[in-house]
Scaffold this motif. Structure first.
Motif, PDB file in Angstrom:
ATOM      1  N   CYS A   1     -29.571 -16.489  41.448  1.00 25.19           N
ATOM      2  CA  CYS A   1     -29.682 -17.369  42.610  1.00 25.19           C
ATOM      3  C   CYS A   1     -29.545 -16.558  43.899  1.00 25.19           C
ATOM      4  CB  CYS A   1     -28.584 -18.427  42.578  1.00 25.19           C
ATOM      5  SG  CYS A   1     -28.937 -19.727  41.406  1.00 25.19           S
ATOM      6  N   ALA A   2     -30.089 -17.119  44.982  1.00 23.10           N
ATOM      7  CA  ALA A   2     -29.940 -16.480  46.291  1.00 23.10           C
ATOM      8  C   ALA A   2     -28.479 -16.535  46.709  1.00 23.10           C
ATOM      9  CB  ALA A   2     -30.813 -17.224  47.299  1.00 23.10           C
ATOM     10  N   THR A   3     -28.120 -15.721  47.680  1.00 23.47           N
ATOM     11  CA  THR A   3     -26.724 -15.731  48.145  1.00 23.47           C
ATOM     12  C   THR A   3     -26.398 -17.105  48.698  1.00 23.47           C
ATOM     13  OG1 THR A   3     -27.569 -14.798  50.180  1.00 23.47           O
ATOM     14  CG2 THR A   3     -26.526 -13.273  48.653  1.00 23.47           C
ATOM     15  N   ALA A   4     -25.170 -17.509  48.511  1.00 27.44           N
ATOM     16  CA  ALA A   4     -24.782 -18.874  48.870  1.00 27.44           C
ATOM     17  C   ALA A   4     -24.624 -19.052  50.384  1.00 27.44           C
ATOM     18  CB  ALA A   4     -23.483 -19.240  48.170  1.00 27.44           C
ATOM     19  N   ASP A   5     -24.778 -17.965  51.175  1.00 27.13           N
ATOM     20  CA  ASP A   5     -24.569 -18.098  52.621  1.00 27.13           C
ATOM     21  C   ASP A   5     -25.880 -18.333  53.374  1.00 27.13           C
ATOM     22  OD1 ASP A   5     -25.516 -15.652  52.040  1.00 27.13           O
ATOM     23  OD2 ASP A   5     -24.246 -14.536  53.419  1.00 27.13           O
ATOM     24  N   LEU A   6     -26.659 -19.315  52.896  1.00 26.91           N
ATOM     25  CA  LEU A   6     -27.849 -19.743  53.626  1.00 26.91           C
ATOM     26  C   LEU A   6     -27.396 -20.352  54.943  1.00 26.91           C
ATOM     27  CD1 LEU A   6     -30.284 -21.660  51.254  1.00 26.91           C
ATOM     28  CD2 LEU A   6     -30.728 -19.581  52.505  1.00 26.91           C
ATOM     29  N   LEU A  31     -32.320 -27.736  52.292  1.00 25.20           N
ATOM     30  CA  LEU A  31     -31.373 -27.580  51.183  1.00 25.20           C
ATOM     31  C   LEU A  31     -30.966 -28.967  50.709  1.00 25.20           C
ATOM     32  CD1 LEU A  31     -29.786 -25.301  49.645  1.00 25.20           C
ATOM     33  CD2 LEU A  31     -27.842 -25.911  51.092  1.00 25.20           C
ATOM     34  N   VAL A  32     -31.125 -29.217  49.420  1.00 22.27           N
ATOM     35  CA  VAL A  32     -30.722 -30.507  48.839  1.00 22.27           C
ATOM     36  C   VAL A  32     -29.409 -30.284  48.093  1.00 22.27           C
ATOM     37  CG1 VAL A  32     -31.384 -32.417  47.328  1.00 22.27           C
ATOM     38  CG2 VAL A  32     -33.145 -31.169  48.605  1.00 22.27           C
ATOM     39  N   GLN A  33     -28.342 -30.833  48.638  1.00 20.64           N
ATOM     40  CA  GLN A  33     -26.983 -30.610  48.135  1.00 20.64           C
ATOM     41  C   GLN A  33     -26.516 -31.863  47.380  1.00 20.64           C
ATOM     42  OE1 GLN A  33     -24.688 -27.769  48.701  1.00 20.64           O
ATOM     43  NE2 GLN A  33     -23.671 -28.954  47.099  1.00 20.64           N
ATOM     44  N   ILE A  55     -24.124 -30.897  37.305  1.00 24.77           N
ATOM     45  CA  ILE A  55     -24.916 -31.413  36.177  1.00 24.77           C
ATOM     46  C   ILE A  55     -26.252 -31.959  36.688  1.00 24.77           C
ATOM     47  CG2 ILE A  55     -25.016 -33.175  34.375  1.00 24.77           C
ATOM     48  CD1 ILE A  55     -21.869 -33.042  34.349  1.00 24.77           C
ATOM     49  N   ALA A  56     -26.202 -32.749  37.776  1.00 23.74           N
ATOM     50  CA  ALA A  56     -27.418 -33.354  38.328  1.00 23.74           C
ATOM     51  C   ALA A  56     -28.358 -32.281  38.859  1.00 23.74           C
ATOM     52  CB  ALA A  56     -27.054 -34.338  39.439  1.00 23.74           C
ATOM     53  N   ASN A  57     -27.786 -31.270  39.524  1.00 24.97           N
ATOM     54  CA  ASN A  57     -28.601 -30.204  40.116  1.00 24.97           C
ATOM     55  C   ASN A  57     -29.302 -29.380  39.035  1.00 24.97           C
ATOM     56  OD1 ASN A  57     -29.421 -28.677  42.536  1.00 24.97           O
ATOM     57  ND2 ASN A  57     -28.227 -27.028  41.618  1.00 24.97           N
ATOM     58  N   LYS A  58     -28.569 -29.111  37.951  1.00 23.96           N
ATOM     59  CA  LYS A  58     -29.174 -28.365  36.837  1.00 23.96           C
ATOM     60  C   LYS A  58     -30.300 -29.181  36.204  1.00 23.96           C
ATOM     61  CE  LYS A  58     -28.092 -26.429  32.282  1.00 23.96           C
ATOM     62  NZ  LYS A  58     -27.062 -26.218  31.257  1.00 23.96           N
ATOM     63  N   THR A  59     -30.039 -30.470  36.019  1.00 26.02           N
ATOM     64  CA  THR A  59     -31.038 -31.349  35.392  1.00 26.02           C
ATOM     65  C   THR A  59     -32.304 -31.414  36.239  1.00 26.02           C
ATOM     66  OG1 THR A  59     -29.261 -32.681  34.431  1.00 26.02           O
ATOM     67  CG2 THR A  59     -31.455 -33.667  34.455  1.00 26.02           C
ATOM     68  N   ALA A  75     -42.039 -30.824  45.643  1.00 27.55           N
ATOM     69  CA  ALA A  75     -41.380 -30.248  46.824  1.00 27.55           C
ATOM     70  C   ALA A  75     -40.422 -29.118  46.431  1.00 27.55           C
ATOM     71  CB  ALA A  75     -40.616 -31.351  47.564  1.00 27.55           C
ATOM     72  N   PHE A  76     -40.090 -29.029  45.146  1.00 29.77           N
ATOM     73  CA  PHE A  76     -39.084 -28.074  44.669  1.00 29.77           C
ATOM     74  C   PHE A  76     -39.534 -26.627  44.923  1.00 29.77           C
ATOM     75  CE2 PHE A  76     -37.297 -25.396  41.264  1.00 29.77           C
ATOM     76  CZ  PHE A  76     -35.949 -25.710  41.340  1.00 29.77           C
ATOM     77  N   VAL A  77     -38.624 -25.795  45.432  1.00 35.58           N
ATOM     78  CA  VAL A  77     -38.922 -24.370  45.625  1.00 35.58           C
ATOM     79  C   VAL A  77     -38.135 -23.534  44.623  1.00 35.58           C
ATOM     80  CG1 VAL A  77     -38.833 -22.410  47.222  1.00 35.58           C
ATOM     81  CG2 VAL A  77     -39.513 -24.678  48.053  1.00 35.58           C
ATOM     82  N   LYS A  78     -36.789 -23.644  44.662  1.00 32.79           N
ATOM     83  CA  LYS A  78     -35.977 -22.945  43.656  1.00 32.79           C
ATOM     84  C   LYS A  78     -34.540 -23.449  43.693  1.00 32.79           C
ATOM     85  CE  LYS A  78     -34.835 -19.013  46.630  1.00 32.79           C
ATOM     86  NZ  LYS A  78     -34.933 -17.585  46.841  1.00 32.79           N
ATOM     87  N   GLN A  79     -33.845 -23.242  42.596  1.00 28.79           N
ATOM     88  CA  GLN A  79     -32.422 -23.587  42.550  1.00 28.79           C
ATOM     89  C   GLN A  79     -31.683 -22.567  43.393  1.00 28.79           C
ATOM     90  OE1 GLN A  79     -30.854 -24.293  38.624  1.00 28.79           O
ATOM     91  NE2 GLN A  79     -28.739 -24.376  39.342  1.00 28.79           N
ATOM     92  N   HIS A  80     -30.754 -23.044  44.223  1.00 26.65           N
ATOM     93  CA  HIS A  80     -30.053 -22.150  45.136  1.00 26.65           C
ATOM     94  C   HIS A  80     -28.653 -21.804  44.642  1.00 26.65           C
ATOM     95  CE1 HIS A  80     -28.247 -20.408  48.656  1.00 26.65           C
ATOM     96  NE2 HIS A  80     -27.367 -21.385  48.718  1.00 26.65           N
ATOM     97  N   SER A  81     -27.940 -22.832  44.168  1.00 25.15           N
ATOM     98  CA  SER A  81     -26.565 -22.628  43.684  1.00 25.15           C
ATOM     99  C   SER A  81     -26.326 -23.638  42.579  1.00 25.15           C
ATOM    100  CB  SER A  81     -25.572 -22.871  44.838  1.00 25.15           C
ATOM    101  OG  SER A  81     -25.608 -24.248  45.208  1.00 25.15           O
ATOM    102  N   ASP A  82     -25.097 -23.699  42.085  1.00 27.86           N
ATOM    103  CA  ASP A  82     -24.778 -24.667  41.026  1.00 27.86           C
ATOM    104  C   ASP A  82     -25.054 -26.104  41.453  1.00 27.86           C
ATOM    105  OD1 ASP A  82     -24.066 -22.744  39.305  1.00 27.86           O
ATOM    106  OD2 ASP A  82     -21.890 -23.009  39.489  1.00 27.86           O
ATOM    107  N   THR A  83     -24.896 -26.371  42.751  1.00 37.62           N
ATOM    108  CA  THR A  83     -24.958 -27.771  43.200  1.00 37.62           C
ATOM    109  C   THR A  83     -26.057 -28.036  44.231  1.00 37.62           C
ATOM    110  OG1 THR A  83     -23.297 -27.321  44.894  1.00 37.62           O
ATOM    111  CG2 THR A  83     -22.489 -28.146  42.780  1.00 37.62           C
ATOM    112  N   ALA A  84     -26.942 -27.071  44.464  1.00 40.37           N
ATOM    113  CA  ALA A  84     -27.975 -27.282  45.488  1.00 40.37           C
ATOM    114  C   ALA A  84     -29.279 -26.591  45.110  1.00 40.37           C
ATOM    115  CB  ALA A  84     -27.484 -26.774  46.839  1.00 40.37           C
ATOM    116  N   PHE A  85     -30.397 -27.156  45.606  1.00 37.59           N
ATOM    117  CA  PHE A  85     -31.685 -26.473  45.453  1.00 37.59           C
ATOM    118  C   PHE A  85     -32.442 -26.504  46.781  1.00 37.59           C
ATOM    119  CE2 PHE A  85     -32.746 -30.905  44.260  1.00 37.59           C
ATOM    120  CZ  PHE A  85     -33.970 -31.118  44.890  1.00 37.59           C
ATOM    121  N   ILE A  86     -33.387 -25.575  46.903  1.00 40.35           N
ATOM    122  CA  ILE A  86     -34.209 -25.486  48.107  1.00 40.35           C
ATOM    123  C   ILE A  86     -35.519 -26.215  47.836  1.00 40.35           C
ATOM    124  CG2 ILE A  86     -35.438 -23.901  49.649  1.00 40.35           C
ATOM    125  CD1 ILE A  86     -33.257 -21.800  48.955  1.00 40.35           C
TER     126      ILE A  86
END
Length: 424
Positions: A1-6, A31-33, A55-59, A75-86
């Motif tokens: 994942c990208a660094t969490a300091d977006l 960012l969708v958190q 769990i929801a973010n992974k799904t 619209a999905f670009v990539k998963q950013h962290s455990d709980t957010a995606f770009i």
């Protein structure tokens, strides 16, 4: 994942289970958190569920990856962290598109007399206007057209509604086919679309997670794994919430398995000589677009039949399901000889020359009894047919074929819209 300091900018939106932030350094992206909250009945029931965001973010990330790899525009670009995606920044179309394979839930209340378990073939489509104050009323297509929504500069008219309708059906069928590989029935599902602010394109947006569908293992409602379990709770106790969480984790683990296929397969293209290379490269390129491995070999059934049969034995002997494609100009001995000596499918794809083509093609068409090879003149279409054979057992290949049908339909629709705008 990208660094969490977006670098996140202002909060653009907040719903019951997620927040949307603009990304300062990446215009056009958000960012969708996810939040650790679970709700039911328009948030009449509302609880914290520790770990739900992850769990929801992974799904949702896995589901969007599956759809995107198939060729669905999202619209999905990539998963950013455990709980957010770009995701691409979209203006959302305020409609929930509901697609049903099996009658259950609110459909039964609205259609008394229909028994639970009634199967819809074709799928049943419904629309609900997102309006919390009025409990998301069901809308007709006419109401949606009359609303004349304008989002990111795009007016939602007949063309756009048709595209969203078709897309919803394709998306459902892709997820249905994928879940079926784990012996799970996708009963129904709700999705939302947005207009990409940069491209003005309608894309699948929002999220698809365990709140979005009903999922019945082995088609058995008593084993349901989706949010309905939470909706159905008589009372919310810590024990009950643990059971709900276990179900959500079960889905998040399984959804990752959908990205891989257990089935393998390959196309082996046999060409009579390297002068047919350009024709064969088209077959290989088309195979790659469906995620099917393709091997090119040179052999002539006329000049070296022993070698042709040795190559055939090599690919029959390693247990990988194979479709042979025979590319031979003039008199095609290759395809028929292969077909008469293997139980695997053989496709003739002769490179037809303008001078003798009309005569040459008969060597692929008029065959002795007991030969079952097909003949497809287009190299791209021969790869497509091979992919359709593998799609019977490999859901990832099938999903690419299904998305390709949708994308072809959409591009025709948009071409027609553009032409009408020019001529009016």
């Amino acid at each position: 994942c990208a660094t969490a300091d977006l670098k996140t900018g202002q909060k653009l939106n907040e719903g019951k289970t997620k927040q949307i932030f603009e990304l300062v350094d990446q215009p056009g992206l958000v960012l969708v958190q996810s939040k650790d909250q679970i709700t039911a009945g328009n948030a009449v029931r509302k609880d914290q569920m520790e770990g739900k965001a992850a769990i929801a973010n992974k799904t949702t990330s896995c589901v969007f990856k599956l759809l995107q790899e198939a060729g669905i525009k999202t619209a999905f670009v990539k998963q950013h962290s455990d709980t957010a995606f770009i995701a691409a920044h979209c203006e959302m179309i305020p409609i929930e598109w509901v697609c049903r394979r099996v009658a259950t839930g609110s459909f039964l209340k609205r259609n008394p007399g229909v028994k639970e378990g009634y199967r819809f073939s074709p799928l049943k489509m419904e629309m609900f206007f997102k309006d919390d104050a009025n409990n998301d009323p069901q809308w007709s297509e006419e109401q949606l057209l009359e609303a004349k929504f304008c989002l990111a500069g795009l007016t939602i008219g007949q063309c756009e509604v048709d595209i969203m309708n078709r897309s919803t059906v394709a998306i459902f069928e892709i997820l249905e086919k994928s879940w079926a590989t784990l012996n799970c029935t996708l009963v129904d599902m709700k999705i939302e679309f947005g207009v990409n602010v940069k491209t003005q394109e309608i894309v699948l947006a929002d999220v698809i997670d365990n709140d979005s569908w009903r999922l019945w293992p082995a088609g058995d409602r008593s084993q349901q794994k989706d949010k309905q379990v939470y909706r159905d709770l008589k009372e919310v106790t810590p024990e009950a919430m643990q059971m709900v969480k276990r179900n959500f984790e079960w889905v998040a683990e399984r959804v990752e398995l959908l990205l891989e296929s257990q089935a393998s397969g390959r196309v082996v293209v046999l060409m009579g000589s390297t002068s047919d290379m350009a024709h064969c490269e088209k077959i290989r390129k088309a195979c790659a677009s469906y995620g099917v491995a393709c091997i090119l070999r040179v052999t002539s059934a006329h000049k070296g039949p022993d070698e042709t049969l040795r190559i055939k034995a090599q690919y029959e002997g390693d247990g990988v399901p194979t479709v042979f494609v025979a590319v031979a100009g003039r008199s095609n001995g290759l395809g028929p000889v292969m077909s008469g000596n293997t139980a695997y499918p053989v496709i003739n794809c002769p490179p037809i020359s303008p001078d003798w083509g009309a005569q040459d093609v008969w060597s692929s068409l008029r065959l002795p009894s007991g030969l079952g090879c097909s003949t497809i003149l287009s190299p791209e279409a021969s790869a497509q047919f091979a992919a359709q054979i593998f799609g019977l057992t490999n859901h990832l290949v099938w999903c690419k074929l299904r998305a390709s049908l949708l994308n072809t339909w959409v591009s025709l629709k948009l071409a027609d819209k553009k032409l009408q705008a020019c001529t009016i």
